[in-house]
Enzyme design. Structure first.
Site, PDB file in Angstrom:
ATOM      1  N   LYS A 160      27.264  11.804 -81.126  1.00 13.65           N
ATOM      2  CA  LYS A 160      26.427  11.146 -80.131  1.00 13.65           C
ATOM      3  C   LYS A 160      25.027  11.742 -80.161  1.00 13.65           C
ATOM      4  CE  LYS A 160      29.262   8.287 -77.886  1.00 13.65           C
ATOM      5  NZ  LYS A 160      29.006   6.836 -77.804  1.00 13.65           N
ATOM      6  N   ASP A 188      25.664   7.709 -83.020  1.00 10.22           N
ATOM      7  CA  ASP A 188      25.508   6.694 -81.976  1.00 10.22           C
ATOM      8  C   ASP A 188      24.438   7.157 -80.993  1.00 10.22           C
ATOM      9  OD1 ASP A 188      25.720   4.780 -80.032  1.00 10.22           O
ATOM     10  OD2 ASP A 188      27.855   5.077 -79.620  1.00 10.22           O
ATOM     11  N   GLU A 214      24.537   3.698 -84.802  1.00 12.14           N
ATOM     12  CA  GLU A 214      24.971   2.756 -83.777  1.00 12.14           C
ATOM     13  C   GLU A 214      23.958   2.649 -82.644  1.00 12.14           C
ATOM     14  OE1 GLU A 214      29.024   3.514 -82.708  1.00 12.14           O
ATOM     15  OE2 GLU A 214      28.914   2.319 -80.883  1.00 12.14           O
ATOM     16  N   ASP A 239      26.406  -2.160 -80.635  1.00 11.61           N
ATOM     17  CA  ASP A 239      27.496  -1.987 -79.682  1.00 11.61           C
ATOM     18  C   ASP A 239      27.096  -2.659 -78.368  1.00 11.61           C
ATOM     19  OD1 ASP A 239      29.430  -1.143 -77.919  1.00 11.61           O
ATOM     20  OD2 ASP A 239      29.116   1.000 -78.194  1.00 11.61           O
ATOM     21  N   LYS A 263      34.562  -3.994 -78.513  1.00 10.89           N
ATOM     22  CA  LYS A 263      35.397  -3.246 -77.575  1.00 10.89           C
ATOM     23  C   LYS A 263      36.075  -4.240 -76.644  1.00 10.89           C
ATOM     24  CE  LYS A 263      32.432   0.818 -77.547  1.00 10.89           C
ATOM     25  NZ  LYS A 263      31.367   1.525 -76.826  1.00 10.89           N
TER      26      LYS A 263
HETATM   27 MG    MG Z   1      28.603   3.046 -78.912  1.00  9.77          MG
END
Ligand code: MG
Length: 365
Positions: A160, A188, A214, A239, A263
């Site tokens: 992240k 991400d 991402e 995303d 998702k």
């Molecule tokens: Mg993400």
């Protein structure tokens, strides 16, 4: 087969360590487990993991949606997806709550036909390799955790980012040095960069053999994302920009995505997720299945989704692995793979559900 009862349970589970991303930090997961019973005694499960920052819902609005939709579902036959899907739609509904009900109904369909859910969804494969996510932390802590994960057998690490140029570049460099050249690394930014920062960071981290970047920019900045995609040596994955098939079409028209992260909590369940995977496939765009902070029910649904569809080639299904307690005891991790249970439906039964950590908050019949 028709629905005779819908119950909702609240779960509150501590994380093994605090998890921070560019949009906030949490130490505890709070969400809902849905249980739907049919007149002939079948039971289906679903899960709602609300998120103000990404889905625009929270525990309160998700429960309101569950209340409203549960009433609509009493008496319906789950086997006719095309007949009930519109019942789960409506203005301002919580998408995680819709996902929970859609997953539970899908569990029932597959149980009714006596097949594991992934076979019903297309039976593309029997396992999928997952990454393991490292939240935002110091480069030293991130590299220590990365080395530990690699030792455990994970071969893909998601890092992240999104908290500043120097720190982000340093985190990536430290993680790469800690795991060596063989481990795949994805990053991400969770919308944490502006265009120039993204361009500079991507140029720098490309040296460390990064598989995917991402959501580098704000979810609505499709123009910026398209421009970045043209310049970036690393593939761009969307995303937060893509919740539904309509969003996917828009992103594809804008030429803003190399990969799409699907998702179930964003799409409102499995069937919309299938539409996204198909739309993306038609545009030659591979997909990832990701997760919010779901425990085992949502994660197992994600595993079935990934294994059902050939265009879902990447997986980030790790949220349950970060929790101190388990809603369902089922063996779905064969490091580094996630494997769907082989029993019908989602593949677990009532005895495997840990009701001790669940508090009933709603019953509709
Ligand atoms: Mg993400």
């Amino acid at each position: 087969m028709y629905v005779s009862k819908v119950e909702v349970f609240k779960a509150r589970i501590k994380l093994r360590r605090p998890f921070r991303i560019a949009l906030g930090e949490h130490t505890v997961v709070e969400d809902y487990i849905v249980r739907i019973e049919t007149k002939d005694g079948l039971v289906g499960y679903g899960e709602a993991s609300p998120s103000k920052a990404i889905l625009g819902d929270d525990l309160t609005s998700a429960l309101e949606t569950l209340k409203l939709l549960a009433k609509r579902l009493i008496g319906i036959d789950p086997t006719g997806y095309e007949r009930w899907r519109d019942l789960l739609r409506g203005k301002d509904l919580s998408s995680s709550a819709r996902a929970a009900l859609d997953i539970a109904l899908s569990d029932l369909i597959a149980k009714h036909y006596g097949v594991p859910l992934y076979k019903l969804l297309g039976d593309a494969k029997t396992k999928i390799e997952t990454d393991y996510t490292i939240g935002i932390k110091s480069p030293e802590e991130a590299s220590k955790e990365a080395a530990e994960l690699a030792r455990k057998g994970f071969r893909i690490i998601k890092v992240k980012l999104g908290e500043g140029k120097e720190a982000d570049i340093q985190r990536v460099r430290s993680v790469r040095e800690a795991v060596g050249p063989k481990v795949r690394i994805r990053v991400d930014a969770n919308q944490g960069w502006d265009f120039e920062t993204a361009r500079e960071i991507i140029r720098e981290i490309a040296k460390y053999d990064i598989e995917l970047v991402e959501q580098p920019l704000k979810h609505y900045d499709l123009k910026g994302l398209a421009k970045l995609k043209r310049l970036s040596p690393i593939p761009i994955m969307l995303d937060e920009s893509v919740h539904t098939a309509e969003d996917a079409i828009y992103a594809i028209r804008m030429d803003a995505a190399d990969v799409i992260n699907i998702k179930l909590m964003k799409s409102g369940g499995l069937w919309e997720a299938v539409r996204i995977a198909h739309v993306a496939e038609a545009a030659d765009i591979p997909c990832m299945v990701g997760c919010m902070s779901e425990a085992e029910v949502g994660i197992i649904a994600g595993i079935h989704f990934a294994c059902g569809l050939s265009n879902v080639v990447f997986a980030d299904l790790d949220a349950d692995l970060m929790m101190t307690e388990h809603v369902v005891s089922a063996n779905t991790l064969d490091v580094p793979y996630r494997v769907p249970p082989s029993e019908p439906g989602l593949g677990f039964n009532e005895d495997q559900v840990n009701y001790d950590i669940l508090e009933k908050v709603l019953e509709v019949k």
